[in-house]
Motif scaffolding. Structure first.
Motif, PDB file in Angstrom:
ATOM      1  N   ILE A   1      -5.810  11.390   0.232  1.00  0.00           N
ATOM      2  CA  ILE A   1      -4.364  11.482   0.414  1.00  0.00           C
ATOM      3  C   ILE A   1      -3.681  11.892  -0.892  1.00  0.00           C
ATOM      4  O   ILE A   1      -2.829  12.791  -0.921  1.00  0.00           O
ATOM      5  CB  ILE A   1      -3.806  10.138   0.912  1.00  0.00           C
ATOM      6  CG1 ILE A   1      -4.240   9.899   2.356  1.00  0.00           C
ATOM      7  CG2 ILE A   1      -2.279  10.094   0.795  1.00  0.00           C
ATOM      8  CD1 ILE A   1      -3.873   8.530   2.881  1.00  0.00           C
ATOM      9  N   LEU A   2      -4.074  11.254  -1.986  1.00  0.00           N
ATOM     10  CA  LEU A   2      -3.455  11.558  -3.276  1.00  0.00           C
ATOM     11  C   LEU A   2      -3.798  12.973  -3.730  1.00  0.00           C
ATOM     12  O   LEU A   2      -2.966  13.666  -4.330  1.00  0.00           O
ATOM     13  CB  LEU A   2      -3.904  10.533  -4.312  1.00  0.00           C
ATOM     14  CG  LEU A   2      -3.409   9.110  -4.046  1.00  0.00           C
ATOM     15  CD1 LEU A   2      -4.069   8.124  -5.009  1.00  0.00           C
ATOM     16  CD2 LEU A   2      -1.894   9.032  -4.158  1.00  0.00           C
ATOM     17  N   GLU A   3      -5.011  13.421  -3.452  1.00  0.00           N
ATOM     18  CA  GLU A   3      -5.382  14.783  -3.838  1.00  0.00           C
ATOM     19  C   GLU A   3      -4.598  15.810  -3.036  1.00  0.00           C
ATOM     20  O   GLU A   3      -4.191  16.845  -3.570  1.00  0.00           O
ATOM     21  CB  GLU A   3      -6.883  14.985  -3.636  1.00  0.00           C
ATOM     22  CG  GLU A   3      -7.376  16.333  -4.116  1.00  0.00           C
ATOM     23  CD  GLU A   3      -8.884  16.407  -4.235  1.00  0.00           C
ATOM     24  OE1 GLU A   3      -9.427  17.523  -4.141  1.00  0.00           O
ATOM     25  OE2 GLU A   3      -9.518  15.356  -4.429  1.00  0.00           O
ATOM     26  N   ALA A   4      -4.403  15.529  -1.751  1.00  0.00           N
ATOM     27  CA  ALA A   4      -3.618  16.445  -0.915  1.00  0.00           C
ATOM     28  C   ALA A   4      -2.194  16.564  -1.429  1.00  0.00           C
ATOM     29  O   ALA A   4      -1.618  17.657  -1.472  1.00  0.00           O
ATOM     30  CB  ALA A   4      -3.626  15.967   0.534  1.00  0.00           C
ATOM     31  N   CYS A   5      -1.618  15.445  -1.841  1.00  0.00           N
ATOM     32  CA  CYS A   5      -0.255  15.478  -2.382  1.00  0.00           C
ATOM     33  C   CYS A   5      -0.207  16.229  -3.714  1.00  0.00           C
ATOM     34  O   CYS A   5       0.724  16.998  -3.970  1.00  0.00           O
ATOM     35  CB  CYS A   5       0.284  14.068  -2.546  1.00  0.00           C
ATOM     36  SG  CYS A   5       0.563  13.199  -0.981  1.00  0.00           S
TER      37      CYS A   5
ATOM     38  N   LEU B   1       0.824  -1.205   0.000  1.00  0.00           N
ATOM     39  CA  LEU B   1       0.000   0.000   0.000  1.00  0.00           C
ATOM     40  C   LEU B   1       0.859   1.256   0.000  1.00  0.00           C
ATOM     41  O   LEU B   1       0.607   2.199  -0.761  1.00  0.00           O
ATOM     42  CB  LEU B   1      -0.933  -0.003   1.212  1.00  0.00           C
ATOM     43  CG  LEU B   1      -1.827   1.232   1.369  1.00  0.00           C
ATOM     44  CD1 LEU B   1      -2.776   1.370   0.172  1.00  0.00           C
ATOM     45  CD2 LEU B   1      -2.615   1.162   2.674  1.00  0.00           C
ATOM     46  N   VAL B   2       1.878   1.276   0.835  1.00  0.00           N
ATOM     47  CA  VAL B   2       2.767   2.443   0.893  1.00  0.00           C
ATOM     48  C   VAL B   2       3.491   2.626  -0.432  1.00  0.00           C
ATOM     49  O   VAL B   2       3.614   3.745  -0.945  1.00  0.00           O
ATOM     50  CB  VAL B   2       3.771   2.294   2.052  1.00  0.00           C
ATOM     51  CG1 VAL B   2       4.816   3.411   2.015  1.00  0.00           C
ATOM     52  CG2 VAL B   2       3.040   2.302   3.389  1.00  0.00           C
ATOM     53  N   ASP B   3       3.965   1.532  -1.002  1.00  0.00           N
ATOM     54  CA  ASP B   3       4.657   1.579  -2.288  1.00  0.00           C
ATOM     55  C   ASP B   3       3.733   2.120  -3.370  1.00  0.00           C
ATOM     56  O   ASP B   3       4.134   2.955  -4.197  1.00  0.00           O
ATOM     57  CB  ASP B   3       5.144   0.187  -2.662  1.00  0.00           C
ATOM     58  CG  ASP B   3       5.910   0.159  -3.977  1.00  0.00           C
ATOM     59  OD1 ASP B   3       6.647   1.121  -4.264  1.00  0.00           O
ATOM     60  OD2 ASP B   3       5.776  -0.826  -4.724  1.00  0.00           O
ATOM     61  N   PHE B   4       2.485   1.676  -3.374  1.00  0.00           N
ATOM     62  CA  PHE B   4       1.508   2.160  -4.346  1.00  0.00           C
ATOM     63  C   PHE B   4       1.321   3.669  -4.230  1.00  0.00           C
ATOM     64  O   PHE B   4       1.360   4.393  -5.237  1.00  0.00           O
ATOM     65  CB  PHE B   4       0.177   1.443  -4.132  1.00  0.00           C
ATOM     66  CG  PHE B   4      -0.995   2.133  -4.765  1.00  0.00           C
ATOM     67  CD1 PHE B   4      -1.143   2.163  -6.145  1.00  0.00           C
ATOM     68  CD2 PHE B   4      -1.947   2.771  -3.984  1.00  0.00           C
ATOM     69  CE1 PHE B   4      -2.225   2.805  -6.732  1.00  0.00           C
ATOM     70  CE2 PHE B   4      -3.018   3.411  -4.557  1.00  0.00           C
ATOM     71  CZ  PHE B   4      -3.161   3.433  -5.937  1.00  0.00           C
ATOM     72  N   LEU B   5       1.099   4.157  -3.029  1.00  0.00           N
ATOM     73  CA  LEU B   5       0.895   5.594  -2.838  1.00  0.00           C
ATOM     74  C   LEU B   5       2.114   6.382  -3.305  1.00  0.00           C
ATOM     75  O   LEU B   5       1.984   7.425  -3.964  1.00  0.00           O
ATOM     76  CB  LEU B   5       0.590   5.891  -1.370  1.00  0.00           C
ATOM     77  CG  LEU B   5      -0.750   5.361  -0.846  1.00  0.00           C
ATOM     78  CD1 LEU B   5      -0.832   5.534   0.671  1.00  0.00           C
ATOM     79  CD2 LEU B   5      -1.913   6.076  -1.520  1.00  0.00           C
TER      80      LEU B   5
END
Length: 216
Positions: A161-165, A96-100
């Motif tokens: 999370i992805l939008e925040a990044c 999961l971390v790798d994917f993000l």
């Protein structure tokens, strides 16, 4: 891969088809740069940035909406490819971390943030949408089974999370990447309290450029 290197499949194409494939790569890369900076930019700006004639662009994409659709669809397929690659890791939390990290580094989510609602989607994307849902569910399932992920985290939380990044954007691409990774590490710690923060913290005034008028 160097800038002059070409994918094997592209090298195997005959002359005109190989040139068309190269033009398509240039067009999509230029479209990404142009439309992320200004979604309302004319399609001629894409041709100029790609260094191709407007007629060559229109032969491939009859209109701006066709180009936007292709660009966003390619982003979703990249998202799915990164999820599939991450799932090769048998450790559910690490996957999961790798994917993000993969998706943030690929800057896939900026396409959704900036271009959503600028074109009409069609049914051709449905298989990729369904595949994306399957991959997201599998990533969360494995992460939960690892015992590290909070039990109340949902797929929608990953989108947040992805939008925040993706919202972190500076004129310097390298600094943008550093800070996106830092934000991701902070947010990942919210999913499980582990890990160190990468990169230095924001410097004073580093975001001041956003307050400058764009017409100056």
């Amino acid at each position: 891969m160097s800038k002059t290197a070409e994918p094997a499949a592209q090298r195997a194409l005959p002359g005109r088809k190989a040139q068309a494939a190269r033009n398509d790569e240039l067009i999509l890369a230029a479209a990404r740069d142009v439309f992320l900076a200004e979604p309302k930019a004319p399609i001629s700006a894409v041709a100029e940035r790609a260094g191709v004639g407007i007629s060559a662009l229109y032969r491939r994409y009859p209109g701006k909406e066709d180009l936007l659709r292709t660009l966003c669809y390619s982003g979703l397929r990249r998202y799915n490819a990164e999820a599939e690659a991450a799932l090769e890791n048998t450790d559910g939390w690490a996957a999961l971390v790798d994917f993000l990290q993969r998706v943030v580094d690929a800057d896939v989510h900026s396409l959704a943030v900036h271009l959503a609602g600028t074109f009409t989607a069609d049914e051709s994307i449905l298989p990729d949408v369904m595949r994306s849902a399957e991959l997201n569910d599998e990533l969360l399932r494995r992460a939960r089974e690892s015992g590290t992920l909070r039990p109340d985290v949902t797929v929608a939380d990953l989108g947040l999370i992805l939008e925040a990044c993706a919202a972190v954007s500076l004129p310097d691409p390298e600094r943008t990447t550093q800070l996106r990774r830092r934000v991701l590490a902070l947010l990942t710690d919210g999913l499980a309290a582990t890990g160190d923060l990468p990169g230095p913290p924001p410097a004073a005034g580093e975001f001041a450029h956003r307050w400058q008028r764009r017409d100056q």
